[in-house]
Design a protein around this motif. Structure first.
Motif, PDB file in Angstrom:
ATOM      1  N   HIS A 181      -8.607  -8.967  -9.193  1.00  0.00           N
ATOM      2  CA  HIS A 181      -9.346  -7.791  -8.738  1.00  0.00           C
ATOM      3  C   HIS A 181      -8.367  -6.708  -8.288  1.00  0.00           C
ATOM      4  O   HIS A 181      -8.516  -5.523  -8.637  1.00  0.00           O
ATOM      5  CB  HIS A 181     -10.282  -8.182  -7.598  1.00  0.00           C
ATOM      6  CG  HIS A 181     -11.180  -7.073  -7.152  1.00  0.00           C
ATOM      7  ND1 HIS A 181     -11.999  -7.189  -6.049  1.00  0.00           N
ATOM      8  CD2 HIS A 181     -11.381  -5.806  -7.632  1.00  0.00           C
ATOM      9  CE1 HIS A 181     -12.669  -6.051  -5.888  1.00  0.00           C
ATOM     10  NE2 HIS A 181     -12.302  -5.194  -6.833  1.00  0.00           N
ATOM     11  N   ALA A 182      -7.358  -7.091  -7.529  1.00  0.00           N
ATOM     12  CA  ALA A 182      -6.384  -6.121  -7.027  1.00  0.00           C
ATOM     13  C   ALA A 182      -5.667  -5.424  -8.173  1.00  0.00           C
ATOM     14  O   ALA A 182      -5.464  -4.194  -8.143  1.00  0.00           O
ATOM     15  CB  ALA A 182      -5.372  -6.822  -6.118  1.00  0.00           C
ATOM     16  N   CYS A 183      -5.308  -6.160  -9.200  1.00  0.00           N
ATOM     17  CA  CYS A 183      -4.591  -5.574 -10.331  1.00  0.00           C
ATOM     18  C   CYS A 183      -5.455  -4.522 -11.029  1.00  0.00           C
ATOM     19  O   CYS A 183      -4.978  -3.411 -11.320  1.00  0.00           O
ATOM     20  CB  CYS A 183      -4.190  -6.661 -11.327  1.00  0.00           C
ATOM     21  SG  CYS A 183      -3.099  -6.050 -12.644  1.00  0.00           S
ATOM     22  N   SER A 184      -6.699  -4.837 -11.280  1.00  0.00           N
ATOM     23  CA  SER A 184      -7.565  -3.878 -11.952  1.00  0.00           C
ATOM     24  C   SER A 184      -7.829  -2.666 -11.074  1.00  0.00           C
ATOM     25  O   SER A 184      -7.915  -1.526 -11.578  1.00  0.00           O
ATOM     26  CB  SER A 184      -8.885  -4.542 -12.360  1.00  0.00           C
ATOM     27  OG  SER A 184      -9.616  -3.699 -13.237  1.00  0.00           O
ATOM     28  N   GLU A 185      -7.942  -2.858  -9.768  1.00  0.00           N
ATOM     29  CA  GLU A 185      -8.151  -1.720  -8.870  1.00  0.00           C
ATOM     30  C   GLU A 185      -6.918  -0.820  -8.813  1.00  0.00           C
ATOM     31  O   GLU A 185      -7.042   0.414  -8.782  1.00  0.00           O
ATOM     32  CB  GLU A 185      -8.511  -2.206  -7.463  1.00  0.00           C
ATOM     33  CG  GLU A 185      -9.893  -2.824  -7.330  1.00  0.00           C
ATOM     34  CD  GLU A 185     -11.030  -1.833  -7.593  1.00  0.00           C
ATOM     35  OE1 GLU A 185     -10.773  -0.606  -7.623  1.00  0.00           O
ATOM     36  OE2 GLU A 185     -12.156  -2.285  -7.768  1.00  0.00           O
ATOM     37  N   ARG A 194      -3.983   2.305  -0.905  1.00  0.00           N
ATOM     38  CA  ARG A 194      -5.040   2.358   0.110  1.00  0.00           C
ATOM     39  C   ARG A 194      -6.412   2.079  -0.506  1.00  0.00           C
ATOM     40  O   ARG A 194      -7.199   1.281   0.029  1.00  0.00           O
ATOM     41  CB  ARG A 194      -5.048   3.745   0.764  1.00  0.00           C
ATOM     42  CG  ARG A 194      -6.057   3.887   1.899  1.00  0.00           C
ATOM     43  CD  ARG A 194      -6.172   5.305   2.402  1.00  0.00           C
ATOM     44  NE  ARG A 194      -6.906   6.181   1.471  1.00  0.00           N
ATOM     45  CZ  ARG A 194      -6.352   7.164   0.795  1.00  0.00           C
ATOM     46  NH1 ARG A 194      -5.060   7.454   0.929  1.00  0.00           N
ATOM     47  NH2 ARG A 194      -7.088   7.903  -0.016  1.00  0.00           N
ATOM     48  N   ARG A 195      -6.686   2.716  -1.634  1.00  0.00           N
ATOM     49  CA  ARG A 195      -7.995   2.558  -2.252  1.00  0.00           C
ATOM     50  C   ARG A 195      -8.165   1.178  -2.884  1.00  0.00           C
ATOM     51  O   ARG A 195      -9.265   0.618  -2.906  1.00  0.00           O
ATOM     52  CB  ARG A 195      -8.228   3.667  -3.277  1.00  0.00           C
ATOM     53  CG  ARG A 195      -8.382   5.049  -2.615  1.00  0.00           C
ATOM     54  CD  ARG A 195      -8.491   6.163  -3.640  1.00  0.00           C
ATOM     55  NE  ARG A 195      -9.662   6.023  -4.478  1.00  0.00           N
ATOM     56  CZ  ARG A 195     -10.890   6.375  -4.120  1.00  0.00           C
ATOM     57  NH1 ARG A 195     -11.105   6.906  -2.912  1.00  0.00           N
ATOM     58  NH2 ARG A 195     -11.903   6.225  -4.949  1.00  0.00           N
ATOM     59  N   ALA A 196      -7.071   0.606  -3.390  1.00  0.00           N
ATOM     60  CA  ALA A 196      -7.148  -0.744  -3.950  1.00  0.00           C
ATOM     61  C   ALA A 196      -7.451  -1.764  -2.851  1.00  0.00           C
ATOM     62  O   ALA A 196      -8.290  -2.658  -3.023  1.00  0.00           O
ATOM     63  CB  ALA A 196      -5.848  -1.095  -4.666  1.00  0.00           C
ATOM     64  N   VAL A 197      -6.775  -1.630  -1.722  1.00  0.00           N
ATOM     65  CA  VAL A 197      -7.029  -2.538  -0.592  1.00  0.00           C
ATOM     66  C   VAL A 197      -8.482  -2.431  -0.139  1.00  0.00           C
ATOM     67  O   VAL A 197      -9.150  -3.445   0.118  1.00  0.00           O
ATOM     68  CB  VAL A 197      -6.067  -2.242   0.576  1.00  0.00           C
ATOM     69  CG1 VAL A 197      -6.506  -2.990   1.842  1.00  0.00           C
ATOM     70  CG2 VAL A 197      -4.639  -2.625   0.211  1.00  0.00           C
ATOM     71  N   ALA A 214      -3.040  -9.495  -1.486  1.00  0.00           N
ATOM     72  CA  ALA A 214      -3.308  -9.549  -2.928  1.00  0.00           C
ATOM     73  C   ALA A 214      -2.751  -8.313  -3.634  1.00  0.00           C
ATOM     74  O   ALA A 214      -2.147  -8.408  -4.704  1.00  0.00           O
ATOM     75  CB  ALA A 214      -4.812  -9.670  -3.171  1.00  0.00           C
ATOM     76  N   VAL A 215      -2.954  -7.136  -3.026  1.00  0.00           N
ATOM     77  CA  VAL A 215      -2.439  -5.897  -3.620  1.00  0.00           C
ATOM     78  C   VAL A 215      -0.915  -5.923  -3.660  1.00  0.00           C
ATOM     79  O   VAL A 215      -0.297  -5.574  -4.680  1.00  0.00           O
ATOM     80  CB  VAL A 215      -2.956  -4.669  -2.838  1.00  0.00           C
ATOM     81  CG1 VAL A 215      -2.225  -3.399  -3.276  1.00  0.00           C
ATOM     82  CG2 VAL A 215      -4.460  -4.506  -3.052  1.00  0.00           C
ATOM     83  N   ASN A 216      -0.286  -6.353  -2.585  1.00  0.00           N
ATOM     84  CA  ASN A 216       1.174  -6.397  -2.535  1.00  0.00           C
ATOM     85  C   ASN A 216       1.755  -7.357  -3.570  1.00  0.00           C
ATOM     86  O   ASN A 216       2.801  -7.075  -4.181  1.00  0.00           O
ATOM     87  CB  ASN A 216       1.652  -6.797  -1.140  1.00  0.00           C
ATOM     88  CG  ASN A 216       1.412  -5.714  -0.102  1.00  0.00           C
ATOM     89  OD1 ASN A 216       1.310  -4.539  -0.438  1.00  0.00           O
ATOM     90  ND2 ASN A 216       1.296  -6.105   1.160  1.00  0.00           N
TER      91      ASN A 216
END
Length: 221
Positions: free
Chosen positions: A144-148, A181-184, A202-204
């Motif tokens: 999910h984080a990758c796609s965001e 910020r928006r992905a998190v 996950a984003v990191n």
């Protein structure tokens, strides 16, 4: 005995009465005069829906970013029809959404202009592209984080002017900060995400590889 109807009303032909009634309904929908609260809400939603559908058709026909994404989705074996993109009511926190079964929702009444719709639709089409190409597991926070990250970076959500409108101003790395910020925020809303720390982690973990992946674009749009 004289008729109680006014001369203008009494002399109206059926076509004139129909024209007057259409004018009355139009005036009421514009001003709210003579309408119940429920009728006023229905009128507003009707206008929002018609505007959303009109802009959607224009985006699918003329927007460089949207038509580019549609072309590459078709090349990837996932053609997108107008019926796959729906205009509907949403909560106030979002302007669009993607459903893994192949639907995009544009939030009528929450999209403020054509540029906003272009960014929103391109963002959701990136999600659709990822689903088509990579079979994303949306309950996997890293997926999910990758796609965001990709959707926020490539969709136009983090253009400088959009960030200024939101009240964010950064001298350096504005784009990256916005994307992160928006992905998190999006991953935090995943039902499989226990808290903000897990979303940030996950984003990191996927940041480097996913931020640099601009497919199908050659570079950040």
């Amino acid at each position: 005995m004289a008729s109680s109807a006014s001369p203008a009303q009494g002399s109206q032909t059926p076509s004139e009465k129909g024209l007057y009634e259409r004018w009355r309904r139009t005036f009421s929908s514009m001003t709210g005069a003579g309408l119940t609260p429920e009728e006023q809400e229905a009128e507003v939603e009707g206008r929002n829906h018609r505007t959303c559908e009109q802009w959607k058709a224009q985006m699918m026909e003329y927007s460089p970013a949207v038509t580019f994404m549609l072309k590459h989705l078709e090349l990837s074996g996932c053609p997108v029809k107008p019926s796959n993109i729906e205009c509907g009511r949403c909560d106030w926190t979002r302007s669009g959404g993607f459903m893994p079964e192949g639907k995009i929702v544009l939030c009528q009444g929450r999209i403020f202009n054509k540029s906003h719709m272009e960014h929103t639709l391109t963002h959701e089409l990136v999600h659709m592209y990822d689903q088509c190409k990579f079979k994303v597991d949306w309950l996997n926070l890293r997926h999910h984080a990758c796609s965001e990250i990709r959707a926020n970076s490539l969709g136009g959500d983090c253009k400088w002017a959009r960030e200024i409108q939101r009240g964010f101003l950064s001298i350096s790395k504005q784009h990256q900060e916005c994307v992160r910020r928006r992905a998190v925020l999006s991953v935090k809303g995943n039902p499989a995400c226990p808290d903000e720390a897990a979303a940030e982690r996950a984003v990191n973990e996927v940041w480097e590889s996913c931020f640099s992946d601009t497919r199908p674009f050659d570079e950040i749009y």
